[in-house]
Design a protein around this motif. Structure first.
Motif, PDB file in Angstrom:
ATOM      1  N   MET A 148       0.666  -1.247   0.018  1.00  0.00           N
ATOM      2  CA  MET A 148       0.108   0.065  -0.051  1.00  0.00           C
ATOM      3  C   MET A 148       0.902   1.280   0.064  1.00  0.00           C
ATOM      4  O   MET A 148       0.531   2.370  -0.433  1.00  0.00           O
ATOM      5  N   ILE A 149       1.997   1.110   0.709  1.00  0.00           N
ATOM      6  CA  ILE A 149       2.946   2.217   0.694  1.00  0.00           C
ATOM      7  C   ILE A 149       3.507   2.884  -0.731  1.00  0.00           C
ATOM      8  O   ILE A 149       3.409   3.827  -0.972  1.00  0.00           O
ATOM      9  N   GLU A 150       3.868   1.697  -1.490  1.00  0.00           N
ATOM     10  CA  GLU A 150       4.146   1.956  -2.844  1.00  0.00           C
ATOM     11  C   GLU A 150       3.314   2.312  -3.643  1.00  0.00           C
ATOM     12  O   GLU A 150       3.336   3.229  -4.623  1.00  0.00           O
ATOM     13  N   ILE A 151       2.061   1.998  -3.583  1.00  0.00           N
ATOM     14  CA  ILE A 151       0.796   2.590  -4.459  1.00  0.00           C
ATOM     15  C   ILE A 151       0.789   3.912  -3.961  1.00  0.00           C
ATOM     16  O   ILE A 151       0.567   5.055  -4.906  1.00  0.00           O
ATOM     17  N   ALA A 152       0.686   4.403  -2.679  1.00  0.00           N
ATOM     18  CA  ALA A 152       0.429   5.706  -2.284  1.00  0.00           C
ATOM     19  C   ALA A 152       1.562   6.532  -3.054  1.00  0.00           C
ATOM     20  O   ALA A 152       1.230   7.568  -3.189  1.00  0.00           O
ATOM     21  N   TYR A 153       2.756   6.058  -2.918  1.00  0.00           N
ATOM     22  CA  TYR A 153       3.721   6.720  -3.492  1.00  0.00           C
ATOM     23  C   TYR A 153       3.834   7.337  -4.880  1.00  0.00           C
ATOM     24  O   TYR A 153       3.904   8.373  -5.525  1.00  0.00           O
ATOM     25  N   ALA A 154       3.298   6.210  -5.628  1.00  0.00           N
ATOM     26  CA  ALA A 154       3.000   6.326  -6.904  1.00  0.00           C
ATOM     27  C   ALA A 154       1.751   7.253  -7.401  1.00  0.00           C
ATOM     28  O   ALA A 154       1.936   8.107  -7.993  1.00  0.00           O
ATOM     29  N   LEU A 155       0.865   7.146  -6.440  1.00  0.00           N
ATOM     30  CA  LEU A 155      -0.282   7.959  -6.645  1.00  0.00           C
ATOM     31  C   LEU A 155       0.018   9.476  -6.206  1.00  0.00           C
ATOM     32  O   LEU A 155      -0.249  10.331  -7.228  1.00  0.00           O
ATOM     33  N   LEU A 156       0.805   9.639  -5.438  1.00  0.00           N
ATOM     34  CA  LEU A 156       1.211  11.138  -5.008  1.00  0.00           C
ATOM     35  C   LEU A 156       2.447  11.705  -6.183  1.00  0.00           C
ATOM     36  O   LEU A 156       2.277  12.768  -6.488  1.00  0.00           O
ATOM     37  N   SER A 157       2.917  10.554  -6.574  1.00  0.00           N
ATOM     38  CA  SER A 157       4.214  11.120  -7.638  1.00  0.00           C
ATOM     39  C   SER A 157       3.461  11.782  -8.772  1.00  0.00           C
ATOM     40  O   SER A 157       4.024  12.378  -9.424  1.00  0.00           O
ATOM     41  N   GLU A 158       2.188  11.019  -9.236  1.00  0.00           N
ATOM     42  CA  GLU A 158       1.653  11.593 -10.521  1.00  0.00           C
ATOM     43  C   GLU A 158       1.036  12.785 -10.606  1.00  0.00           C
ATOM     44  O   GLU A 158       0.428  13.234 -11.355  1.00  0.00           O
ATOM     45  N   LYS A 159       0.785  13.182  -9.325  1.00  0.00           N
ATOM     46  CA  LYS A 159       0.059  14.337  -9.155  1.00  0.00           C
ATOM     47  C   LYS A 159       0.950  15.744  -9.480  1.00  0.00           C
ATOM     48  O   LYS A 159       1.899  15.801  -9.204  1.00  0.00           O
ATOM     49  N   THR A 160       0.655  16.360 -10.568  1.00  0.00           N
ATOM     50  CA  THR A 160       1.283  17.524 -11.074  1.00  0.00           C
ATOM     51  C   THR A 160       1.170  18.842 -10.389  1.00  0.00           C
ATOM     52  O   THR A 160       1.853  19.650 -10.372  1.00  0.00           O
ATOM     53  N   ASP A 161      -0.100  19.084  -9.720  1.00  0.00           N
ATOM     54  CA  ASP A 161      -0.009  20.306  -9.039  1.00  0.00           C
ATOM     55  C   ASP A 161       0.476  20.305  -7.600  1.00  0.00           C
ATOM     56  O   ASP A 161       0.610  21.334  -6.894  1.00  0.00           O
ATOM     57  N   ARG A 162       0.993  19.230  -7.148  1.00  0.00           N
ATOM     58  CA  ARG A 162       1.807  19.204  -5.976  1.00  0.00           C
ATOM     59  C   ARG A 162       1.091  19.286  -4.597  1.00  0.00           C
ATOM     60  O   ARG A 162       1.572  20.053  -3.823  1.00  0.00           O
ATOM     61  N   GLN A 163      -0.227  19.164  -4.682  1.00  0.00           N
ATOM     62  CA  GLN A 163      -1.067  19.600  -3.516  1.00  0.00           C
ATOM     63  C   GLN A 163      -1.185  18.176  -2.711  1.00  0.00           C
ATOM     64  O   GLN A 163      -1.467  17.029  -3.072  1.00  0.00           O
ATOM     65  N   ALA A 164      -1.025  18.446  -1.218  1.00  0.00           N
ATOM     66  CA  ALA A 164      -1.230  17.484  -0.477  1.00  0.00           C
ATOM     67  C   ALA A 164      -2.752  16.967  -0.430  1.00  0.00           C
ATOM     68  O   ALA A 164      -3.546  17.875  -0.619  1.00  0.00           O
TER      69      ALA A 164
END
Length: 180
Positions: free
Chosen positions: A16-32
């Motif tokens: 789940m942690i790797e999926i979360a990292y991939a999910l946040l990495s693909e965000k272009t707006d860099r918003q939490a």
């Protein structure tokens, strides 16, 4: 890294942690995003059942807290540490700690502050020793030595009489038994 690059089987194999990292990495707006949003995206991508999610969510929360790639922004919102410059991360993101109130201890501290103002020259330790000796002497000044001795002698006399009476009674009992 995009989640679309992975097949359903690969996503189910990933942590789940790797999926979360991939999910946040693909965000272009860099918003939490909130922790709940991260969970919802992971469940949607992996088609995880509710029972499986319940059994794994505590470990995932521990992992995201420990993993140095993630950073909490507050209010359970998470982003990637790489999104924030190192200097800015500590200053802007972490909320300032609120000072704790000290009500009860303040009165004691005020009393102690008075002693801090005294200088060593003002303190006369010899006077304190004399006061202590006077207090010790006062306890015995009221008693006369003769009174103390007389009281002790009276107590001993009473004890002697009691012992003598007991001895007499024992002798009488022995004599009575001998007569029988």
């Amino acid at each position: 890294m995009s989640l679309e690059k992975y097949s359903k089987e690969e996503l189910k194999e990933m942590s789940m942690i790797e999926i979360a990292y991939a999910l946040l990495s693909e965000k272009t707006d860099r918003q939490a995003i909130s922790f709940q949003e991260i969970i919802d995206e992971i469940v949607k991508a992996t088609e995880m059942s509710d029972t499986e999610l319940k059994s794994r969510i505590a470990q995932f929360y521990t992992d995201i807290n420990i993993d140095g790639r993630f950073l909490t922004i507050g209010e359970n919102y998470w982003g990637l540490r790489g999104w924030y410059p190192f200097d800015q991360a500590e200053e802007d993101i972490v909320p300032a700690a609120k000072p704790k109130k000290k009500k009860a201890k303040k009165a004691v501290v005020d009393e102690l502050d008075d002693f801090d103002d005294l200088e060593e020259e003002d303190l006369d330790f010899d006077d304190l020793d004399e006061l202590a000796e006077e207090d010790d002497d006062d306890d015995f000044d009221d008693l006369d030595e003769e009174d103390v001795i007389e009281e002790d002698e009276e107590e001993f006399d009473d004890l002697d009489e009691d012992l003598d009476e007991e001895d007499d009674e024992e002798e009488e009992d022995l004599e009575y038994e001998d007569e029988k």
